[in-house]
Write an enzyme that holds these catalytic residues in place. Structure first.
Site, PDB file in Angstrom:
ATOM      1  N   SER A 117       0.727  -1.310   0.063  1.00  0.00           N
ATOM      2  CA  SER A 117      -0.072   0.040   0.114  1.00  0.00           C
ATOM      3  C   SER A 117       0.938   1.382   0.002  1.00  0.00           C
ATOM      4  O   SER A 117       1.700   1.397   0.889  1.00  0.00           O
ATOM      5  CB  SER A 117      -0.981   0.162   1.298  1.00  0.00           C
ATOM      6  OG  SER A 117      -1.529   1.310   1.513  1.00  0.00           O
ATOM      7  N   TYR A 146      -0.977  -0.175  10.520  1.00  0.00           N
ATOM      8  CA  TYR A 146      -1.079  -1.064   9.444  1.00  0.00           C
ATOM      9  C   TYR A 146      -0.083  -0.682   8.434  1.00  0.00           C
ATOM     10  O   TYR A 146       0.390  -1.681   7.781  1.00  0.00           O
ATOM     11  CB  TYR A 146      -2.572  -0.315   8.683  1.00  0.00           C
ATOM     12  CG  TYR A 146      -2.844  -1.175   7.258  1.00  0.00           C
ATOM     13  CD1 TYR A 146      -3.389  -2.161   7.429  1.00  0.00           C
ATOM     14  CD2 TYR A 146      -2.529  -0.051   5.946  1.00  0.00           C
ATOM     15  CE1 TYR A 146      -3.717  -2.726   6.096  1.00  0.00           C
ATOM     16  CE2 TYR A 146      -2.975  -0.866   5.024  1.00  0.00           C
ATOM     17  CZ  TYR A 146      -3.283  -1.861   4.888  1.00  0.00           C
ATOM     18  OH  TYR A 146      -4.073  -2.426   3.639  1.00  0.00           O
ATOM     19  N   ASP A 276      -8.320  14.539   8.040  1.00  0.00           N
ATOM     20  CA  ASP A 276      -7.976  14.630   6.988  1.00  0.00           C
ATOM     21  C   ASP A 276      -6.972  13.555   6.485  1.00  0.00           C
ATOM     22  O   ASP A 276      -6.912  13.035   5.510  1.00  0.00           O
ATOM     23  CB  ASP A 276      -6.930  16.074   6.667  1.00  0.00           C
ATOM     24  CG  ASP A 276      -7.842  17.048   6.136  1.00  0.00           C
ATOM     25  OD1 ASP A 276      -8.910  16.750   5.760  1.00  0.00           O
ATOM     26  OD2 ASP A 276      -7.511  18.421   6.252  1.00  0.00           O
TER      27      ASP A 276
HETATM   28  O1  GFB Z   1      -9.988   6.719   1.588  1.00  0.00           O
HETATM   29  P1  GFB Z   1      -9.632   7.118   2.983  1.00  0.00           P
HETATM   30  O2  GFB Z   1     -10.206   6.520   3.893  1.00  0.00           O
HETATM   31  O3  GFB Z   1      -8.086   6.449   3.089  1.00  0.00           O
HETATM   32  O4  GFB Z   1      -9.451   8.782   3.010  1.00  0.00           O
HETATM   33  P2  GFB Z   1      -6.554   7.229   3.405  1.00  0.00           P
HETATM   34  C1  GFB Z   1      -8.909   9.418   1.900  1.00  0.00           C
HETATM   35  C2  GFB Z   1      -9.247  11.080   2.272  1.00  0.00           C
HETATM   36  O5  GFB Z   1     -10.676  11.130   1.872  1.00  0.00           O
HETATM   37  C3  GFB Z   1      -8.982  11.570   3.633  1.00  0.00           C
HETATM   38  C4  GFB Z   1     -11.087  11.953   2.805  1.00  0.00           C
HETATM   39  O6  GFB Z   1      -8.368  12.897   3.363  1.00  0.00           O
HETATM   40  C5  GFB Z   1     -10.277  11.743   4.217  1.00  0.00           C
HETATM   41  O7  GFB Z   1     -10.557  12.930   5.047  1.00  0.00           O
HETATM   42  N1  GFB Z   1     -12.665  11.747   3.244  1.00  0.00           N
HETATM   43  C6  GFB Z   1     -13.551  12.602   2.747  1.00  0.00           C
HETATM   44  C7  GFB Z   1     -13.298  10.615   3.522  1.00  0.00           C
HETATM   45  N2  GFB Z   1     -14.971  12.096   2.935  1.00  0.00           N
HETATM   46  C8  GFB Z   1     -14.709  10.764   3.379  1.00  0.00           C
HETATM   47  C9  GFB Z   1     -15.594   9.831   3.807  1.00  0.00           C
HETATM   48  O8  GFB Z   1     -16.703  10.131   3.876  1.00  0.00           O
HETATM   49  N3  GFB Z   1     -14.856   8.681   4.001  1.00  0.00           N
HETATM   50  C10 GFB Z   1     -13.570   8.438   4.022  1.00  0.00           C
HETATM   51  N4  GFB Z   1     -13.119   7.229   4.595  1.00  0.00           N
HETATM   52  N5  GFB Z   1     -12.709   9.477   3.701  1.00  0.00           N
HETATM   53  C11 GFB Z   1      -5.759   4.769   3.641  1.00  0.00           C
HETATM   54  C12 GFB Z   1      -5.720   3.774   4.621  1.00  0.00           C
HETATM   55  O9  GFB Z   1      -5.665   6.042   4.014  1.00  0.00           O
HETATM   56  O10 GFB Z   1      -4.820   4.280   2.489  1.00  0.00           O
HETATM   57  C13 GFB Z   1      -6.098   2.496   3.885  1.00  0.00           C
HETATM   58  O11 GFB Z   1      -6.300   4.264   5.804  1.00  0.00           O
HETATM   59  C14 GFB Z   1      -5.271   2.055   2.727  1.00  0.00           C
HETATM   60  O12 GFB Z   1      -6.475   1.455   4.601  1.00  0.00           O
HETATM   61  C15 GFB Z   1      -5.428   3.372   1.829  1.00  0.00           C
HETATM   62  O13 GFB Z   1      -4.059   1.885   3.143  1.00  0.00           O
HETATM   63  C16 GFB Z   1      -4.482   3.087   0.772  1.00  0.00           C
HETATM   64  O14 GFB Z   1      -6.142   7.630   1.892  1.00  0.00           O
HETATM   65  O15 GFB Z   1      -6.516   8.489   4.054  1.00  0.00           O
END
Ligand code: GFB
Length: 317
Positions: A117, A146, A276
């Protein structure tokens, strides 16, 4: 560029391939592609192959003797789930990753490909992330344990190659999205969370987006991710390698694109009480282009259009 590449069947047809996490978003898509390429796919459920059990994992692989192992199983979720489950995300993934690579080498497999990842990169890293910066700092703390489990797997791949000449590689994948994505709101990543929300909104209601909208991410369509991941079996030797698009989008821009794909015109609001996460995340796609001759093919607008169509059909069914 992919058009000039040899078919994946040249590597996988007739091969017995174990796919872990075969009921998950990535694993299911890997199974479908491998089956289409003529592989003999072994896709055990979690009950049939418990990767948290070291002895059982070793015994199951010794009996089934897969030639290639594609490890897609994770205990994971989006930013919210990661922040709330640092123990599970660290402990379970570290154990599963260690047990499966050990069992793969011991059973005589010739190739191990583990799904890595982009979150393994340092929290603050020059963008686009190039592979030589991987170890330059601690990852984003909200998914630190993770990310560290993925880093351990990368290190173990290098160790197995150095000590035993076992071909093991953990390509670093950008954030996945596409048809078949997880819909569980407790674990959803940003694309599936926004998509589910927007499709349920009345026409004039704004889409609520977590955080400031300023962080950036890179999103790889599921079919591209599967192809890039599987092509890593053709590397001359194992190496750290990104599987991404090289295209960076702000979360605000992603939200606009999701609204456009769903034809929603109610606008967007931001919820600053939500996190964020990492400020910027985008992989360089150049090493994969050089070593594999491969680049992602599906742009974000087209990928979102296909994903919205899938989600609407799945909801209606
Ligand atoms: O996709 P996400 O949860 O994973 O969040 P990460 C990406 C961004 O989207 C963050 C914003 O900046 C969040 O604040 N966001 C906006 C949201 N609205 C939403 C919403 O409704 N739900 C979510 N979840 N986010 C991941 C790891 O981090 O990276 C994973 O936690 C994995 O498990 C992945 O490794 C590649 O990109 O922040």
């Amino acid at each position: 560029m992919s058009a000039a590449l040899p078919p994946l069947s040249a590597r996988y047809a007739g091969r017995r391939v174990l796919v872990t996490g075969a009921r998950g978003f990535l694993g299911r898509a890997v199974c479908d592609r491998l089956t289409a390429e003529g592989a003999e796919v072994w896709a055990p459920s979690r009950a049939a192959l418990d990767l948290l059990d070291r002895a059982a994992t070793k015994a199951a692989l010794a009996e089934a003797r897969p030639e290639i192992v594609v490890h897609c199983a994770v205990d994971g979720g989006g930013l919210g789930w990661m922040a709330a489950h640092p123990i599970e995300s660290g402990l379970h993934n570290t154990l599963m990753n260690a047990h499966i690579i050990e069992a793969a080498e011991a059973c005589g497999a010739t190739r191990f490909i583990g799904a890595g990842s982009a979150c393994a990169y340092p929290r603050l890293c020059p963008v686009p992330f190039t592979e030589d910066h991987l170890w330059d700092g601690y990852p984003e703390p909200t998914n630190g344990p993770y990310a560290q489990s993925k880093r351990t797997l990368i290190d173990l791949c290098a160790a197995y190659w150095a000590q035993r000449r076992f071909f093991a590689v953990t390509p670093l994948l950008a954030n996945l999205y596409g048809p078949g994505d997880h819909l569980d709101p407790g674990r959803a990543h940003v694309v599936s969370a926004l998509l589910q929300r927007v499709v349920s909104l009345p026409p004039e209601a704004p889409l609520t987006v977590w955080g400031s909208g300023r962080p950036t991410r890179e999103f790889i369509y599921i079919d591209d991710a599967v192809e890039g991941l599987l092509r890593c079996a053709d590397l001359d030797e194992p190496t750290t390698i990104n599987i991404g698009t090289g295209e960076e989008h702000s979360i605000a821009a992603l939200a606009e694109a999701v609204c456009a794909a769903a034809d929603h015109r109610g606008g967007i609001t931001f919820d600053p009480t939500k996190p964020d996460g990492q400020p910027r995340k985008c992989l360089s796609a150049e090493k994969a282009a050089t070593l594999l001759g491969w680049r992602a093919q599906v742009g974000l607008a087209e990928g979102l259009r296909r994903t919205v169509a899938w989600y609407r059909a799945a909801r209606a069914a």
